[in-house]
Write a protein that holds these residues in place. Structure first.
Motif, mmCIF file in Angstrom:
data_model
loop_
_atom_site.group_PDB
_atom_site.id
_atom_site.type_symbol
_atom_site.label_atom_id
_atom_site.label_comp_id
_atom_site.label_asym_id
_atom_site.label_seq_id
_atom_site.Cartn_x
_atom_site.Cartn_y
_atom_site.Cartn_z
ATOM 1 N N GLU A 1 -0.201 5.979 3.591
ATOM 2 C CA GLU A 1 -0.568 4.906 4.516
ATOM 3 C C GLU A 1 0.368 4.987 5.718
ATOM 4 N N PHE B 1 4.110 4.759 2.008
ATOM 5 C CA PHE B 1 3.932 4.682 3.449
ATOM 6 C C PHE B 1 4.562 5.897 4.117
ATOM 7 N N PRO C 1 -7.130 10.765 6.268
ATOM 8 C CA PRO C 1 -5.769 10.421 5.845
ATOM 9 C C PRO C 1 -4.856 11.637 5.823
ATOM 10 N N SER D 1 0.823 -1.212 0.000
ATOM 11 C CA SER D 1 0.000 0.000 0.000
ATOM 12 C C SER D 1 0.857 1.262 0.000
#
Length: 368
Positions: free
Chosen positions: A123, A56, A113, A53
């Motif tokens: 992420e 990061f 986020p 994902s």
């Protein structure tokens, strides 16, 4: 915007970028990050060993000061000094309802986020993302501790040190007078040794392939050390030489508790056979996804005892973090000795290299 360290692609060097930290949602908190330890899990994120994902926002062993709170936040206030945790218990799942919040199955993270300047969603590592000047987390991820504590020291409880200490005092339930063997003396294994000493173990056997790590293990409480590489080189007979040596050091019986801080099939087998009858095995080293274990079921039955996995040291942050910070400040837990070096955000990639070389317990990013 604030400066942060991201992993943009698998195995690529980390990058220093501008990060957008949004205004907190109702139960969110913005924390000014004072210090963040460089954990092996961050390296695993960078190398794509967690998932893919990308990008990061790395970092999760952090301490800092609450700078802004959402409208419904009650757990902390602006100005509180906190250690961040990745187990913000929900209070409602089946584990929480049966009185075991340490196993919470629905932990909380921030509702919004963090992003790059172009809107790319980041992420955050373990839901935290603290290689950054500030980060956004759920209020339950903040644990208040003594504000006089050194952030570089207190923040280490956010992951690795808590995992190791908790593997001994919680999962392994080490009692006074017991014997303990710890296989693997990196940061987590060394923390398990410190935890075993704190719990009152009288014989603590450290096992590793590196004499430097074994010397460090003695500083944290190991009474005996075993270089497993040297034993393997001089192996005679069929019995695993590490198992034989641990038994020899424990009157021929094996240790009451054996903690595997490596997480490989061969080290787990050593842990399994190096314990006394009805002894406890604790797995705290994280295995590779493809790892497989083959043990005779008859031996599992005949040896009794318990085989346990330790998640985050089976800790409850609200109880354990303040207690361990207090013990550290009283000189009863050498938490400060885990800090090998203090670096800036730009030193994270070098810290990963030092980690691979085995020359540090913890590098800590210090922002202030």
């Amino acid at each position: 915007m604030v400066r942060g360290i991201i992993a943009r692609a698998k195995g690529a060097p980390v990058e220093s970028v501008e990060v957008v930290v949004p205004a907190p949602g109702p139960h969110d908190v913005v924390v000014r990050v004072d210090a963040c330890g460089v954990c092996h899990t961050d390296l695993a994120y960078r190398d794509g060993d967690i998932d893919d994902s990308f990008p990061f926002l790395l970092g999760h062993e952090a301490a800092g000061v609450v700078a802004e709170i959402g409208e419904a936040v009650e757990h902390v206030a602006v100005g509180d000094f906190v250690v961040l945790n990745w187990r913000a218990v929900c209070g409602e799942c089946r584990a929480c309802r049966r009185g075991e919040p340490k196993y919470c199955f629905d932990t909380h993270n921030a509702s919004k986020p963090m992003t790059l300047a172009d809107g790319t969603v980041l992420e955050p590592a373990l839901g935290i993302g603290a290689f950054c000047e500030a980060t956004l987390v759920h209020e339950g991820q903040c644990t208040k501790v003594d504000p006089e504590a050194d952030p570089a020291v207190a923040g280490l409880l956010g992951c690795g040190m808590m995992a190791g200490i908790g593997a001994a005092i919680h999962t392994g339930a080490v009692a006074r007078g017991e014997s303990v063997a710890v296989i693997g003396c990196g940061g987590v294994g060394t923390a398990a040794i410190a935890g075993a000493r704190l719990a009152g173990a009288t014989r603590i056997i450290a096992v590793d392939i590196d004499d430097t790590k074994l010397d460090t293990a003695r500083r944290f409480g190991a009474t005996d050390t075993v270089n497993s590489r040297e034993l393997a080189d001089g192996r005679t007979g069929e019995e695993d030489p590490v198992v034989a040596r641990i038994r020899e050091l424990t009157g021929g019986f094996g240790a009451d508790v054996v903690i595997d801080a490596v997480g490989r099939p061969e080290t787990y087998r050593q842990a399994f056979y190096a314990r006394d009858l009805a002894g406890r095995v604790v797995l705290v080293g994280v295995p590779a996804p493809e790892a497989r274990l083959d043990l005779p079921l008859a031996d599992v039955f005949a040896r009794g005892g318990s085989l346990k996995s330790s998640w985050y040291g089976d800790c409850l942050p609200e109880h354990d973090f303040p207690m361990l910070v207090d013990l550290s400040r009283q000189g009863r837990l050498p938490l400060a000795d885990f800090v090998t070096e203090r670096i800036g955000l730009d030193g994270v990639e070098d810290a990963f290299a030092a980690m691979r070389d085995g020359g540090v317990l913890r590098s800590v990013v210090v922002n202030r």
